[in-house]
Design an enzyme around this catalytic site. Structure first.
Site, PDB file in Angstrom:
ATOM      1  N   ASP A  42      52.036 -45.658  -8.603  1.00  0.00           N
ATOM      2  CA  ASP A  42      53.329 -45.226  -7.632  1.00  0.00           C
ATOM      3  C   ASP A  42      53.610 -44.244  -7.452  1.00  0.00           C
ATOM      4  OD1 ASP A  42      53.181 -48.667  -6.144  1.00  0.00           O
ATOM      5  OD2 ASP A  42      53.530 -48.585  -7.698  1.00  0.00           O
TER       6      ASP A  42
ATOM      7  N   GLU B 127      54.134 -40.561   2.123  1.00  0.00           N
ATOM      8  CA  GLU B 127      52.754 -40.626   3.172  1.00  0.00           C
ATOM      9  C   GLU B 127      53.709 -41.086   4.480  1.00  0.00           C
ATOM     10  OE1 GLU B 127      50.548 -44.167   1.418  1.00  0.00           O
ATOM     11  OE2 GLU B 127      50.129 -42.880   0.407  1.00  0.00           O
TER      12      GLU B 127
ATOM     13  N   ASP C 226      56.321 -42.188  -2.599  1.00  0.00           N
ATOM     14  CA  ASP C 226      55.591 -43.070  -2.278  1.00  0.00           C
ATOM     15  C   ASP C 226      56.151 -44.513  -1.366  1.00  0.00           C
ATOM     16  OD1 ASP C 226      52.892 -44.348  -1.819  1.00  0.00           O
ATOM     17  OD2 ASP C 226      53.029 -45.569  -3.813  1.00  0.00           O
TER      18      ASP C 226
END
Length: 159
Positions: free
Chosen positions: A141, A68, A7
């Protein structure tokens, strides 16, 4: 097989590794984060993230990385900064010959929670549940990074 989830963030980059056991089920291998200080220059911060992820890859030897994909940002400076962090993480993977798979935030949430608009807390809860953990994954996170790894696992299991 070990899957490294990332992340990316300039202040905090979360990471998480899951290992697929002999039954094809994911188990937690490791998770954590890289924190950088706003008082450091951008290049030092990006290098710190690169160096930690590179060391993690060398230590844990994951076979793939999931992260991501680029998200829409109204602030151009934020988008550019995120691009620097994502690039550093991708270079660390490429240096070790690890393929990188990118997933949209909504796809990761859908894969883990069943709702593409799920909150970070819902993702955190489901990651904890899917990995059979008693403790909450902190920082959040790191749970987002584990969610990216779980998304890769779900997507490859569906093929």
């Amino acid at each position: 097989m070990k899957i490294l989830g990332i992340d990316p963030g300039l202040q905090i980059t979360g990471f998480g590794i899951i290992e697929i056991d002999g039954k094809g089920e994911p188990k937690l291998f490791e998770y954590g984060h890289v924190r950088t200080a706003a008082s450091e220059g951008l290049s030092k911060r990006v290098f710190k993230i690169y160096a930690r992820i590179n060391a993690l890859i060398n230590e844990a030897q994951p076979q793939v990385m999931a992260m991501e994909s680029v998200f829409y940002a109204t602030n151009v400076k934020t988008a550019i900064t995120m691009g620097h962090v994502r690039g550093a993480v991708m270079v660390a993977a490429e240096t070790s010959g690890i393929p990188v798979f990118e997933y949209a935030p909504r796809e990761i949430k859908m894969s883990v929670v069943g709702n593409g608009a799920a909150s970070k807390e819902q993702v955190q809860f489901m990651v904890q549940h899917l990995l059979g953990l008693k403790e909450k994954i902190e920082p959040i996170d790191a749970s987002d990074a584990l969610a990216a790894a779980l998304c890769y696992w779900h997507r490859t299991n569906l093929k």
